[in-house]
Design an enzyme around this catalytic site. Structure first.
Site, PDB file in Angstrom:
ATOM      1  N   ASN A  11      18.383  39.362  73.723  1.00  0.00           N
ATOM      2  CA  ASN A  11      19.481  40.320  73.552  1.00  0.00           C
ATOM      3  C   ASN A  11      19.810  40.327  72.060  1.00  0.00           C
ATOM      4  O   ASN A  11      20.508  39.436  71.569  1.00  0.00           O
ATOM      5  CB  ASN A  11      20.671  39.852  74.399  1.00  0.00           C
ATOM      6  CG  ASN A  11      21.835  40.815  74.347  1.00  0.00           C
ATOM      7  OD1 ASN A  11      21.804  41.810  73.604  1.00  0.00           O
ATOM      8  ND2 ASN A  11      22.874  40.534  75.112  1.00  0.00           N
ATOM      9  N   ARG A 100      17.099  43.455  76.285  1.00  0.00           N
ATOM     10  CA  ARG A 100      18.240  44.226  76.742  1.00  0.00           C
ATOM     11  C   ARG A 100      18.439  45.414  75.805  1.00  0.00           C
ATOM     12  O   ARG A 100      18.589  45.231  74.587  1.00  0.00           O
ATOM     13  CB  ARG A 100      19.484  43.358  76.736  1.00  0.00           C
ATOM     14  CG  ARG A 100      20.678  44.126  77.187  1.00  0.00           C
ATOM     15  CD  ARG A 100      21.920  43.341  77.007  1.00  0.00           C
ATOM     16  NE  ARG A 100      23.004  44.044  77.676  1.00  0.00           N
ATOM     17  CZ  ARG A 100      24.186  43.531  77.884  1.00  0.00           C
ATOM     18  NH1 ARG A 100      24.435  42.313  77.504  1.00  0.00           N
ATOM     19  NH2 ARG A 100      25.121  44.240  78.471  1.00  0.00           N
ATOM     20  N   HIS A 189      26.953  48.429  81.154  1.00  0.00           N
ATOM     21  CA  HIS A 189      27.061  47.187  81.952  1.00  0.00           C
ATOM     22  C   HIS A 189      26.292  47.281  83.267  1.00  0.00           C
ATOM     23  O   HIS A 189      26.582  46.565  84.235  1.00  0.00           O
ATOM     24  CB  HIS A 189      28.534  46.827  82.258  1.00  0.00           C
ATOM     25  CG  HIS A 189      29.331  46.460  81.054  1.00  0.00           C
ATOM     26  ND1 HIS A 189      30.602  46.933  80.794  1.00  0.00           N
ATOM     27  CD2 HIS A 189      29.028  45.665  80.002  1.00  0.00           C
ATOM     28  CE1 HIS A 189      31.048  46.441  79.656  1.00  0.00           C
ATOM     29  NE2 HIS A 189      30.102  45.672  79.141  1.00  0.00           N
ATOM     30  N   ARG A 250      38.116  47.710  71.200  1.00  0.00           N
ATOM     31  CA  ARG A 250      37.892  49.154  71.389  1.00  0.00           C
ATOM     32  C   ARG A 250      39.066  49.800  72.109  1.00  0.00           C
ATOM     33  O   ARG A 250      39.650  49.201  73.005  1.00  0.00           O
ATOM     34  CB  ARG A 250      36.614  49.380  72.215  1.00  0.00           C
ATOM     35  CG  ARG A 250      35.359  49.033  71.471  1.00  0.00           C
ATOM     36  CD  ARG A 250      34.131  49.210  72.345  1.00  0.00           C
ATOM     37  NE  ARG A 250      33.263  48.064  72.238  1.00  0.00           N
ATOM     38  CZ  ARG A 250      32.357  47.710  73.141  1.00  0.00           C
ATOM     39  NH1 ARG A 250      32.184  48.440  74.223  1.00  0.00           N
ATOM     40  NH2 ARG A 250      31.620  46.642  72.957  1.00  0.00           N
ATOM     41  N   GLU A 404      23.301  38.563  83.604  1.00  0.00           N
ATOM     42  CA  GLU A 404      22.485  39.704  83.188  1.00  0.00           C
ATOM     43  C   GLU A 404      21.072  39.257  82.809  1.00  0.00           C
ATOM     44  O   GLU A 404      20.099  39.968  83.033  1.00  0.00           O
ATOM     45  CB  GLU A 404      23.166  40.411  82.004  1.00  0.00           C
ATOM     46  CG  GLU A 404      24.430  41.144  82.437  1.00  0.00           C
ATOM     47  CD  GLU A 404      25.459  41.291  81.340  1.00  0.00           C
ATOM     48  OE1 GLU A 404      25.968  40.258  80.839  1.00  0.00           O
ATOM     49  OE2 GLU A 404      25.769  42.434  80.971  1.00  0.00           O
TER      50      GLU A 404
END
Ligand code: ADP
Length: 417
Positions: A11, A100, A189, A250, A404
């Site tokens: 990742n 990823r 996600h 965010r 993940e």
């Protein structure tokens, strides 16, 4: 692939590369994790590599501070460390690398082997994800150069959401923007949502096609997903991961006029705002950090809220109120999307898995569904998952640890085996 063959999961971010190394242990197939770690502060002073070697559930952590000028060197260092700690004899033991990728655009609706054609399409996807996809591509190139024989697979956060119906994925903007520029809600996600859905098939003892669930993935980045009959039906992130919930830094959803207004009102000031600077602030200085002026980390914000002497106590409390209310409103909306037939409400990722007081605060904000958490279970430690609601709760509520990386490992295996 043969027993003991290894898959590396990568990742790569703009200044970091996270990695996990898995080994195939049987033909079921099942994998065991051998090592994980992180190269951080690439091209920034204080760069280092942290490697955790995992044997029989024991973890031995190694740290090495070293100048890491780019992703190529970071990749080389990861392999060197895995060899030095004898996790692999050499890089040839790794038969596949799963990467990823945040944004697959319209082209990638499933995971894919990265060949020349896929690489070209991935380069095109950079326009849609300028912050996320270029580092992932850098990571891919870095490992490719080190050993061109290994197969690479791209796994996308967006692909799970390719089942969104048009009324959910379209923005109410000129239709030609969708036709000409692919402006639509992609959702993110998705790797985590797929993992949670698979876990729910085990927990609920039901096939995925008959599961209706609302999953709250609450990490630094946060989103909610309504899964209807095993497919993504609605989700809070949009064209980019900026949409939807309030996050660590965010803003989530805002009035789109804010950009123009700020640019106009500051145009004669010393620091006039631009579309780029406002977008940057919405990504990096908003959310929990922006409102509380304490931190993007929920633990710090909760601590400030609970400290009567903290100078930002009121703002911290406000940030948490806003954060939890917005999540609650999505849950209510998604229960309606799922015809109020919800098998499970799930909390996952850093905040969702660990922050009991935030889970309780979210449930407290849901007034029109009768949900009730069991206080002890909400607080209890757990390894994999735990049912945390009372039997009287209208919807069973779970905390589930997401994974993940293992999803990326399985997708890589499925494509290269
Ligand atoms: P991402 O992967 O999006 O960077 P994570 O899933 O790691 O983010 O989640 C980070 C968030 O989880 C932070 O706000 C952090 O405070 C929160 N978090 C992590 N561990 C805990 C914990 N033990 N208790 C409360 N919050 C936690």
């Amino acid at each position: 692939m043969q027993i003991n063959d290894k898959i590396l999961v990568i990742n790569a971010g703009s200044s970091s590369i996270k990695f996990q190394l898995f080994q195939l242990v049987n033909e079921k197939p099942e994998f065991e994790i051998l090592a994980k770690g992180l190269v951080e502060r690439i091209a920034i002073s204080g760069s280092r590599i942290i490697t955790e070697i995992i044997k029989n559930k024991n973890v031995v952590k190694h740290e090495k501070t070293i100048t890491i000028k780019d992703h190529d060197f970071g990749a080389k260092l990861i392999i060197e460390q895995l060899e030095a700690f004898k996790v692999i004899k050499d890089f040839d033991e790794v038969v596949g690398i799963g990467h990823r990728l945040v944004h697959g655009g319209q082209k990638f609706v499933t995971s894919t082997i990265i060949n020349h054609q896929a690489e070209a399409a991935l380069i095109e996807s950079v326009a849609l994800a300028p912050l996320h996809n270029p580092p992932a591509l850098k990571g891919y190139h870095a490992f490719k150069v080190l050993n061109p024989k290994i197969k690479h697979v791209a796994v996308f956060d967006t692909s799970f959401h390719c089942t969104l119906p048009a009324e959910k994925y379209l923005y109410s903007v000129p239709y030609s923007w969708y036709q000409n520029y692919q402006i639509k809600r992609y959702g993110f996600h998705g790797i985590s949502y797929r993992y949670i859905l698979e876990k729910l098939t085990e927990i609920l003892k039901k096939p995925a096609q008959s599961i209706n669930t609302i999953v709250c993935h609450l990490g630094n980045g946060a989103s909610v997903c309504a899964i209807k009959k095993g497919q993504s039906y609605n989700t809070s992130m949009g064209l980019t991961p900026l949409d939807g919930l309030i996050m660590g830094t965010r803003s989530g959803i805002i009035d789109p006029s804010i950009h123009n207004y700020l640019c106009q009102i500051t145009k004669n000031s010393k620091q006039p705002e631009t579309i780029v600077s406002v977008t940057d602030a919405l990504n990096k200085n908003s959310g929990l950090l922006g409102i509380s002026e304490v931190s993007s980390d929920i633990r710090d914000v909760v601590a400030a809220q609970n400290d009567n002497k903290h100078p930002k106590q009121k703002q911290a409390a406000l940030a948490i109120k806003m954060f939890t209310q917005r999540i609650a409103n999505y849950i209510i909306q998604y229960a309606n999307d799922l015809d109020n037939q919800v098998d499970a409400l799930v909390f996952t990722a850093g905040i969702g898995e660990n922050a009991a007081e935030i889970r309780q605060a979210i449930i407290d904000e849901i007034k029109i569904l009768s949900l009730k958490l069991n206080e002890k279970k909400n607080q209890a430690s757990y390894s994999d998952y735990l049912l945390i609601s009372e039997s009287s709760s209208k919807i069973p509520v779970y905390k589930i640890r997401t994974n993940e990386e293992i999803m990326i490992c399985y997708d890589t295996f499925a494509l290269i085996k």
